[in-house]
Scaffold this motif. Structure first.
Motif, PDB file in Angstrom:
ATOM      1  N   PHE A 285       0.830  -1.205   0.000  1.00 13.70           N
ATOM      2  CA  PHE A 285       0.000   0.000   0.000  1.00 13.70           C
ATOM      3  C   PHE A 285       0.871   1.264   0.000  1.00 13.70           C
ATOM      4  CE2 PHE A 285      -1.648   3.397   2.748  1.00 13.70           C
ATOM      5  CZ  PHE A 285      -2.721   3.835   1.968  1.00 13.70           C
ATOM      6  N   LEU A 286       1.900   1.282   0.846  1.00 15.04           N
ATOM      7  CA  LEU A 286       2.766   2.455   0.917  1.00 15.04           C
ATOM      8  C   LEU A 286       3.515   2.679  -0.397  1.00 15.04           C
ATOM      9  CD1 LEU A 286       4.224   1.992   4.517  1.00 15.04           C
ATOM     10  CD2 LEU A 286       2.499   3.647   3.783  1.00 15.04           C
ATOM     11  N   LEU A 287       3.969   1.594  -1.018  1.00 14.90           N
ATOM     12  CA  LEU A 287       4.647   1.718  -2.308  1.00 14.90           C
ATOM     13  C   LEU A 287       3.682   2.195  -3.388  1.00 14.90           C
ATOM     14  CD1 LEU A 287       6.834  -1.505  -2.144  1.00 14.90           C
ATOM     15  CD2 LEU A 287       7.686   0.842  -2.181  1.00 14.90           C
ATOM     16  N   ASP A 288       2.454   1.705  -3.341  1.00 13.31           N
ATOM     17  CA  ASP A 288       1.427   2.176  -4.282  1.00 13.31           C
ATOM     18  C   ASP A 288       1.273   3.691  -4.191  1.00 13.31           C
ATOM     19  OD1 ASP A 288       0.916  -0.401  -5.052  1.00 13.31           O
ATOM     20  OD2 ASP A 288      -0.928  -0.609  -3.900  1.00 13.31           O
ATOM     21  N   ARG A 289       1.283   4.182  -2.961  1.00 10.53           N
ATOM     22  CA  ARG A 289       0.944   5.586  -2.709  1.00 10.53           C
ATOM     23  C   ARG A 289       2.146   6.514  -2.854  1.00 10.53           C
ATOM     24  NH1 ARG A 289      -0.266   9.954  -2.697  1.00 10.53           N
ATOM     25  NH2 ARG A 289      -1.735  11.167  -1.433  1.00 10.53           N
ATOM     26  N   PHE A 290       3.320   6.082  -2.395  1.00  8.45           N
ATOM     27  CA  PHE A 290       4.437   7.018  -2.294  1.00  8.45           C
ATOM     28  C   PHE A 290       5.669   6.632  -3.105  1.00  8.45           C
ATOM     29  CE2 PHE A 290       2.120   7.243   1.791  1.00  8.45           C
ATOM     30  CZ  PHE A 290       1.681   8.553   1.715  1.00  8.45           C
ATOM     31  N   ARG A 292       9.151   3.963  -4.031  1.00  5.78           N
ATOM     32  CA  ARG A 292      10.240   3.331  -3.296  1.00  5.78           C
ATOM     33  C   ARG A 292      11.028   4.294  -2.414  1.00  5.78           C
ATOM     34  NH1 ARG A 292      13.078  -0.173  -8.127  1.00  5.78           N
ATOM     35  NH2 ARG A 292      11.470  -1.789  -8.353  1.00  5.78           N
ATOM     36  N   VAL A 293      11.430   5.437  -2.972  1.00  7.15           N
ATOM     37  CA  VAL A 293      12.369   6.309  -2.259  1.00  7.15           C
ATOM     38  C   VAL A 293      11.755   6.859  -0.979  1.00  7.15           C
ATOM     39  CG1 VAL A 293      13.672   8.463  -2.399  1.00  7.15           C
ATOM     40  CG2 VAL A 293      13.646   6.894  -4.347  1.00  7.15           C
ATOM     41  N   VAL A 294      10.532   7.364  -1.057  1.00  7.32           N
ATOM     42  CA  VAL A 294       9.879   7.931   0.119  1.00  7.32           C
ATOM     43  C   VAL A 294       9.683   6.859   1.195  1.00  7.32           C
ATOM     44  CG1 VAL A 294       7.752   8.977   0.989  1.00  7.32           C
ATOM     45  CG2 VAL A 294       8.744   9.770  -1.160  1.00  7.32           C
ATOM     46  N   VAL A 295       9.250   5.674   0.788  1.00  8.15           N
ATOM     47  CA  VAL A 295       9.001   4.593   1.744  1.00  8.15           C
ATOM     48  C   VAL A 295      10.293   4.158   2.423  1.00  8.15           C
ATOM     49  CG1 VAL A 295       8.265   2.197   1.964  1.00  8.15           C
ATOM     50  CG2 VAL A 295       6.905   3.789   0.611  1.00  8.15           C
ATOM     51  N   LEU A 296      11.367   4.047   1.659  1.00  2.00           N
ATOM     52  CA  LEU A 296      12.639   3.646   2.251  1.00  2.00           C
ATOM     53  C   LEU A 296      13.160   4.701   3.223  1.00  2.00           C
ATOM     54  CD1 LEU A 296      14.466   2.015  -0.801  1.00  2.00           C
ATOM     55  CD2 LEU A 296      13.569   0.855   1.226  1.00  2.00           C
ATOM     56  N   ARG A 297      12.971   5.967   2.900  1.00  6.11           N
ATOM     57  CA  ARG A 297      13.392   7.023   3.829  1.00  6.11           C
ATOM     58  C   ARG A 297      12.572   6.983   5.117  1.00  6.11           C
ATOM     59  NH1 ARG A 297      14.172  11.687  -0.841  1.00  6.11           N
ATOM     60  NH2 ARG A 297      16.389  11.280  -1.234  1.00  6.11           N
ATOM     61  N   LEU A 298      11.277   6.736   4.991  1.00 10.16           N
ATOM     62  CA  LEU A 298      10.427   6.609   6.176  1.00 10.16           C
ATOM     63  C   LEU A 298      10.904   5.467   7.062  1.00 10.16           C
ATOM     64  CD1 LEU A 298       7.831   7.119   7.855  1.00 10.16           C
ATOM     65  CD2 LEU A 298       6.649   5.560   6.268  1.00 10.16           C
ATOM     66  N   GLY A 409       5.504   2.357 -11.686  1.00  7.35           N
ATOM     67  CA  GLY A 409       4.061   2.432 -11.775  1.00  7.35           C
ATOM     68  C   GLY A 409       3.425   2.829 -10.459  1.00  7.35           C
ATOM     69  N   PRO A 410       2.110   3.019 -10.427  1.00  6.12           N
ATOM     70  CA  PRO A 410       1.446   3.438  -9.228  1.00  6.12           C
ATOM     71  C   PRO A 410       1.558   2.451  -8.074  1.00  6.12           C
ATOM     72  CG  PRO A 410      -0.140   2.737 -10.881  1.00  6.12           C
ATOM     73  CD  PRO A 410       1.179   2.807 -11.543  1.00  6.12           C
ATOM     74  N   ASP A 411       1.879   1.225  -8.399  1.00  5.42           N
ATOM     75  CA  ASP A 411       2.037   0.235  -7.340  1.00  5.42           C
ATOM     76  C   ASP A 411       3.450   0.161  -6.815  1.00  5.42           C
ATOM     77  OD1 ASP A 411       3.281  -0.901  -9.459  1.00  5.42           O
ATOM     78  OD2 ASP A 411       2.107  -2.737  -9.513  1.00  5.42           O
TER      79      ASP A 411
END
Length: 417
Positions: A285-290, A292-298, A409-411
């Protein structure tokens, strides 16, 4: 050709992909379950063998060297015999190694325990690369970034394994009896589950054979010279060390840091693993929304905060809050790194071998070195050293973006442009 044939082909492919996803998920669960049962018994093994922190660290370090032997060549093995036979053979080697290790426990022989762990980590490392390779194939067949779900399956296995290990401690089950049952069941189920892996097409077999014949060993060595692959490896290194240190030392840090019984240490490990599991299932879900880069930083931020809270907290309840944040932060670096290494299916086996080697070096060797540090500063404070690779990993996270010829992609999956 009738009009229904294209639709029928797509339906069959979709069915194979869904069955393959279920089979890969189950393989990840079994890998985590087997490994966590052993981890949960480390405090008991330490007590039975009378090991000091530096001695236990050296045994874990010796055992970890097995993965360094197997991982660099696993890419070639995959291209030659395929994922099914690689995973089955690796699981057998891992199980055999654990049998040797528990024999060493029964005979009060630290050297035999270390030798068994060496053999076991050879199998565990190759098993990991094989199931990640198959997971990447399934991910690409489905067109969705579901690698975090597979690693969530690994986390479910670790939670179950830690819980079973805790029960074995409470019921005073001997370590050899406990582990022999675990590895026997695990290998049998691996053989069954790999039957659901995606079938290899004739084109894939020809490409693998041609690559092996034409390029040989030099082809796989060149992946070690790719800057993006190495930077993705650093991202995985930070996440793997963050996870591996918790697996090996969190229980002991709780036991010694707060003067609690062994079963409380196992509970602390279960808390960490549960938080990591939840985050991995949120990962898609997080990868869909944001992306790879944003999720990994989080995740890296959560890991840093969690480690600081756990290691510096004066009370156990607050330390367990830190363990939750730490577990969430450790959750996605490894699976997202595996996806990033597999963006180009043609080169996936070689790049996965490189990234997995870097990650497993941190996952298995790093905690052993932390054990040597723990002999001077204690288990909890030794864990602060993990902050260094976390900061380095934070700086190179942009390398996990899909390369120029693909689009994210969006996912969150890398898709052909």
């Amino acid at each position: 050709m009738t009009p229904s044939e294209p639709g029928t082909a797509v339906s069959v492919q979709s069915t194979h992909a869904r069955r393959g996803a279920a089979a890969v998920f189950a393989t990840f669960v079994l890998n985590g379950f087997t490994f966590a049962n052993w981890l949960a018994r480390i405090p008991t093994i330490r007590d039975e063998l009378g090991l000091r922190p530096e001695q236990l660290g050296l045994i874990i370090l010796l055992g970890s060297l097995g993965s360094l032997t197997a991982l660099p060549v696993t890419g070639r093995i995959l291209s030659q015999i395929g994922a099914v036979r690689t995973v089955i053979a690796a699981s057998v080697v891992a199980a055999a190694g654990l049998v040797v290790a528990v024999t060493g426990v029964a005979q009060i022989s630290p050297l035999l325990v270390g030798a068994g762990l060496f053999l076991s980590t050879m199998g565990i490392g190759a098993w990991d690369v094989g199931m990640n390779f198959e997971g990447a194939r399934v991910e690409q067949a489905l067109g969705r970034a579901i690698m975090p779900w597979f690693h969530g399956g690994f986390s479910i296995g670790t939670v179950l394994g830690a819980a079973v290990g805790g029960l074995a401690i409470r019921w005073s089950v001997p370590v050899p009896t406990h582990m022999l049952v675990v590895v026997g069941v695990a290998v049998l189920l691996v053989v069954v589950m790999t039957r659901g892996y995606l079938p290899e097409t004739a084109e894939q077999r020809r490409a693998a054979a041609l690559q092996g014949e034409h390029h040989g060993t030099r082809s796989y060595l060149r992946f070690w010279l790719e800057p993006r692959t190495l930077m993705v490896g650093l991202v995985v290194l930070a996440a793997a060390l963050t996870e591996g240190a918790a697996n090996d030392w969190l229980a002991l840090a709780v036991i010694d840091g707060f003067d609690t019984p062994n079963e409380t240490g196992a509970f602390g490990l279960t808390v960490f693993l549960t938080a990591m599991t939840v985050m991995r299932f949120l990962g898609t879900f997080l990868l869909d929304r944001f992306g790879r880069v944003v999720v990994l930083r989080l995740c890296t931020g959560l890991a840093i905060v969690g480690l600081l809270v756990f290691t510096l907290s004066p009370t156990l309840p607050l330390a367990l809050v830190g363990a939750v944040l730490w577990g969430m932060g450790a959750a996605l670096g490894f699976p997202v790194g595996m996806s990033a290494a597999s963006d180009d299916p043609v080169k996936a086996a070689g790049r996965l071998s490189v990234v997995a080697t870097i990650g497993y070096t941190a996952f298995l060797v790093g905690p052993g070195l932390l054990g040597l540090l723990a002999s001077h500063v204690g288990y909890r404070h030794a864990l602060l050293a993990i902050l260094v690779p976390l900061v380095v990993g934070l700086l190179v996270i942009p390398a996990a973006r899909p390369p120029a010829h693909t689009a994210e992609g969006p996912d969150g999956a890398a898709k052909a442009a």
